[in-house]
Design a protein around this motif. Structure first.
Motif, mmCIF file in Angstrom:
data_model
loop_
_atom_site.group_PDB
_atom_site.id
_atom_site.type_symbol
_atom_site.label_atom_id
_atom_site.label_comp_id
_atom_site.label_asym_id
_atom_site.label_seq_id
_atom_site.Cartn_x
_atom_site.Cartn_y
_atom_site.Cartn_z
ATOM 1 N N LYS A 7 0.843 -1.194 0.000
ATOM 2 C CA LYS A 7 0.000 0.000 0.000
ATOM 3 C C LYS A 7 0.878 1.242 0.000
ATOM 4 O O LYS A 7 1.840 1.341 0.761
ATOM 5 C CB LYS A 7 -0.915 -0.008 1.229
ATOM 6 C CG LYS A 7 -1.813 1.224 1.335
ATOM 7 C CD LYS A 7 -1.326 2.190 2.379
ATOM 8 C CE LYS A 7 -2.020 3.542 2.318
ATOM 9 N NZ LYS A 7 -1.586 4.446 3.387
ATOM 10 N N GLY A 9 0.812 5.378 0.374
ATOM 11 C CA GLY A 9 0.001 6.491 0.865
ATOM 12 C C GLY A 9 0.134 7.733 -0.008
ATOM 13 O O GLY A 9 0.881 7.757 -0.994
ATOM 14 N N GLY A 10 -0.588 8.776 0.386
ATOM 15 C CA GLY A 10 -0.711 9.988 -0.415
ATOM 16 C C GLY A 10 0.605 10.634 -0.803
ATOM 17 O O GLY A 10 0.808 11.018 -1.965
ATOM 18 N N THR A 11 1.533 10.759 0.152
ATOM 19 C CA THR A 11 2.809 11.405 -0.163
ATOM 20 C C THR A 11 3.603 10.563 -1.160
ATOM 21 O O THR A 11 4.267 11.090 -2.053
ATOM 22 C CB THR A 11 3.645 11.600 1.119
ATOM 23 O OG1 THR A 11 2.782 12.063 2.143
ATOM 24 C CG2 THR A 11 4.781 12.569 0.923
ATOM 25 N N TYR A 172 3.639 1.198 2.729
ATOM 26 C CA TYR A 172 4.727 2.129 2.397
ATOM 27 C C TYR A 172 4.252 3.557 2.651
ATOM 28 O O TYR A 172 3.189 3.956 2.181
ATOM 29 C CB TYR A 172 5.136 1.982 0.930
ATOM 30 C CG TYR A 172 5.924 0.722 0.674
ATOM 31 C CD1 TYR A 172 7.304 0.702 0.827
ATOM 32 C CD2 TYR A 172 5.277 -0.462 0.315
ATOM 33 C CE1 TYR A 172 8.032 -0.456 0.612
ATOM 34 C CE2 TYR A 172 6.000 -1.630 0.099
ATOM 35 C CZ TYR A 172 7.381 -1.615 0.254
ATOM 36 O OH TYR A 172 8.097 -2.754 0.045
ATOM 37 N N THR A 173 5.065 4.314 3.410
ATOM 38 C CA THR A 173 4.647 5.667 3.747
ATOM 39 C C THR A 173 5.846 6.613 3.742
ATOM 40 O O THR A 173 6.893 6.279 3.185
ATOM 41 C CB THR A 173 3.877 5.648 5.097
ATOM 42 O OG1 THR A 173 3.427 6.957 5.387
ATOM 43 C CG2 THR A 173 4.714 5.115 6.245
ATOM 44 N N VAL A 175 7.520 7.735 6.390
ATOM 45 C CA VAL A 175 8.499 7.460 7.450
ATOM 46 C C VAL A 175 8.921 6.004 7.298
ATOM 47 O O VAL A 175 8.195 5.230 6.679
ATOM 48 C CB VAL A 175 7.913 7.668 8.878
ATOM 49 C CG1 VAL A 175 7.929 9.111 9.285
ATOM 50 C CG2 VAL A 175 6.518 7.091 8.998
ATOM 51 N N GLY A 177 9.020 3.525 9.293
ATOM 52 C CA GLY A 177 8.478 2.545 10.219
ATOM 53 C C GLY A 177 7.684 3.229 11.308
ATOM 54 O O GLY A 177 7.407 4.429 11.244
ATOM 55 N N VAL A 178 7.317 2.437 12.314
ATOM 56 C CA VAL A 178 6.607 2.985 13.470
ATOM 57 C C VAL A 178 7.660 3.452 14.469
ATOM 58 O O VAL A 178 8.593 2.709 14.793
ATOM 59 C CB VAL A 178 5.696 1.916 14.111
ATOM 60 C CG1 VAL A 178 4.985 2.482 15.332
ATOM 61 C CG2 VAL A 178 4.694 1.384 13.089
ATOM 62 N N TYR A 179 7.527 4.674 14.937
ATOM 63 C CA TYR A 179 8.489 5.273 15.861
ATOM 64 C C TYR A 179 7.938 5.313 17.282
ATOM 65 O O TYR A 179 6.733 5.132 17.488
ATOM 66 C CB TYR A 179 8.821 6.705 15.398
ATOM 67 C CG TYR A 179 9.870 6.763 14.312
ATOM 68 C CD1 TYR A 179 9.618 6.254 13.049
ATOM 69 C CD2 TYR A 179 11.128 7.310 14.562
ATOM 70 C CE1 TYR A 179 10.586 6.301 12.059
ATOM 71 C CE2 TYR A 179 12.097 7.362 13.577
ATOM 72 C CZ TYR A 179 11.817 6.851 12.322
ATOM 73 O OH TYR A 179 12.773 6.890 11.350
ATOM 74 N N ASP A 182 5.497 10.344 17.225
ATOM 75 C CA ASP A 182 5.516 10.981 15.908
ATOM 76 C C ASP A 182 6.822 11.767 15.730
ATOM 77 O O ASP A 182 7.078 12.727 16.457
ATOM 78 C CB ASP A 182 4.304 11.931 15.797
ATOM 79 C CG ASP A 182 4.136 12.471 14.384
ATOM 80 O OD1 ASP A 182 5.107 12.429 13.607
ATOM 81 O OD2 ASP A 182 3.027 12.939 14.074
ATOM 82 N N PRO A 183 7.664 11.364 14.777
ATOM 83 C CA PRO A 183 8.952 12.061 14.599
ATOM 84 C C PRO A 183 8.802 13.533 14.223
ATOM 85 O O PRO A 183 9.751 14.297 14.344
ATOM 86 C CB PRO A 183 9.648 11.268 13.491
ATOM 87 C CG PRO A 183 8.656 10.339 12.935
ATOM 88 C CD PRO A 183 7.500 10.227 13.871
ATOM 89 N N SER A 208 -2.109 7.832 17.012
ATOM 90 C CA SER A 208 -0.973 7.741 16.075
ATOM 91 C C SER A 208 -1.503 7.406 14.691
ATOM 92 O O SER A 208 -1.959 6.289 14.459
ATOM 93 C CB SER A 208 0.003 6.651 16.500
ATOM 94 O OG SER A 208 0.561 6.988 17.721
ATOM 95 N N VAL A 210 -0.151 6.806 11.948
ATOM 96 C CA VAL A 210 0.696 6.068 11.006
ATOM 97 C C VAL A 210 -0.051 4.864 10.424
ATOM 98 O O VAL A 210 0.172 4.487 9.274
ATOM 99 C CB VAL A 210 2.053 5.697 11.653
ATOM 100 C CG1 VAL A 210 1.915 4.802 12.857
ATOM 101 C CG2 VAL A 210 2.993 5.104 10.645
#
Ligand code: ADP
Ligand code: ASP
Ligand code: MG
Length: 409
Positions: A7, A9-11, A172-173, A175, A177-179, A182-183, A208, A210
């Motif tokens: 998957k 995402g928008g970015t 797929y996004t 960042v 992964g999961v941090y 929020d970084p 979150s 993500v």
């Protein structure tokens, strides 16, 4: 050879160049011998733009028509990605949610997936094609277009993976992964190699973004192996693990926050059995979901104060309903506050470590942050604080629980 659902995402599909980069990444997986189904979001900003158009015409757009409108964002990206795949020699076909038969209930703008007919996708995969499916959208029994709520493409992907019994669902996004948090709020946040399913469920439900919460729920129900990765760099990302043990061997997995909260209080209501029901019954009848609830012990034994939180979008409705109820109950006063946030610590390690709550409260007190409400469960502690302290609060907790990246001396 594996069957993988990816998957983006928008970015990740935010421009022609990025769609071409996604095509290259998909092609690489296929060249490695995998069967690939791709689920895509609308180009970044597009769903907001479409919602803005609707609001310019109707302050509260007809939900059915809003779905017809906002589902178009994803239709653009599936076609463009299928073209980009064909252009690099990778046979592909795109399908909307209704073509694939992602069947949902009829709750427009927040529909739930009921089932998916994988037959069409299966025959394309057998014919050696990559299948590109529009995320976020489905179709109800009557044939109406539905959408799954903001961030819903995550759920489309996990549901697709469950229906096809895929070997892995890769999200797929922007960042990698999961941090730990929020970084964007805490630049020293650390990527987790693994997070337990339970922790991810709490993180998602506590704000979150993500992963959409329903995607995590779906993954749990159908045991879909789920991974969050970057579409811009290489790496293993974060695996959502179904193993019960504390995979990172830490007390706390991360910090979540929800900015869109609001608080309502009714003062001086009669302290009698049934009062909570009398206050919250009409709120729920107005379709407003209540999150945290605090009922104080009245000092005079005759009256009490009652506070609860709702999503900020529901604040006006909740306040109106509460004013009506307060009048019936001869309450003293109704007040509300839309400048609050909820900050939560999450970790399965809390089960076996005492004193986490006091450590959390101490860290916030040191920064002079006043706690307005508290709620706990086995693996999370949430506090409501003033909005202006959000970043300070996140960073203070991140520091207090040693979540930051290890620096190399
Ligand atoms: P997409 O458009 O790919 O679905 P989202 O914006 O929905 O991307 O989700 C990715 C964003 O989630 C990140 O850019 C990050 O700011 C945010 N985020 C919030 N909490 C976390 C977390 N704990 N770990 C990683 N990212 C997080
Ligand atoms: N495009 C939809 C949204 O912006 C769905 C998604 O991106 O997951 O919410
Ligand atoms: Mg998202």
């Amino acid at each position: 050879m594996a069957l993988i659902v990816q998957k983006y995402g928008g970015t990740s599909v935010g421009s022609v160049e990025r769609i071409q980069a996604v095509a290259q990444r998909v092609k690489r997986s296929r060249d490695q011998g995998h069967e690939v189904v791709v689920v895509v979001s609308a180009m970044s900003g597009e769903t907001d733009r479409l919602i803005g158009l609707a609001h310019a015409i109707q302050p509260r757009p007809v939900p059915r028509e809003l779905d017809v409108l906002i589902a178009t964002g994803e239709q653009v990206t599936i076609a463009l990605l299928a073209m980009a795949l064909e252009a690099v020699g990778c046979p592909a076909r795109s399908y909307t949610g209704s073509q694939v038969q992602i069947r949902t209930d009829s709750a427009h703008n927040k529909a739930r997936i009921r089932d998916i007919d994988g037959a069409r996708v299966g025959s394309d995969l057998e014919a050696g094609r990559v299948v590109v499916v529009a995320g976020f959208q489905g179709i109800d029994r009557a044939g109406n277009i539905t959408t799954l709520g903001r961030g819903g493409s995550d759920t489309s992907a996990v549901a697709m993976a469950a229906a096809l019994k895929a070997d892995e669902c890769q999200i797929y996004t922007d960042v990698d992964g999961v941090y730990t948090t929020d970084p964007r709020i805490e630049p020293r946040a650390r990527k987790l190699d693994r997070i337990t399913f339970e922790e991810m469920l709490e993180m998602a439900s506590l704000g979150s973004k993500v992963l959409q919460i329903r995607a995590v729920e779906f993954a749990g129900k159908y045991r879909v192996p789920l991974r969050v990765l970057s579409s811009f760099s290489e790496g293993e990302g974060t695996l959502i693990s179904f193993e019960e043990e504390n995979v990172e061997d830490a007390k706390i997995a991360g910090i979540a926050f929800a900015k869109d909260e609001a608080k309502l209080t009714v003062l001086g209501v009669p302290d009698q059995p049934g009062i909570a029901h009398k206050i919250l019954g009409p709120i729920s009848e107005a379709n407003v979901e209540v999150d945290m609830i605090v009922q104080n012990v009245g000092s005079d034994n005759a009256t009490t104060d009652f506070t609860f939180t709702v999503h900020r979008n529901d604040y006006d409705t909740a306040l109106r309903v509460l004013h009506e109820t307060a009048e019936h109950l001869s309450a003293r006063e109704v007040s509300g506050d839309q400048t609050i946030v909820k900050l939560s610590l999450v970790g399965v390690g809390m089960r076996s470590h005492a004193g986490i709550a006091s450590q959390m409260f101490e860290a916030l007190a040191r920064e002079g942050i006043n706690i307005r409400m508290i709620s706990t469960s086995e693996i999370k502690i949430s506090v409501v604080i003033d909005e202006k302290y959000l970043e300070l609060g996140v960073r203070a907790l991140h520091e207090a629980f040693g979540l930051a990246k290890k620096t190399i001396l």
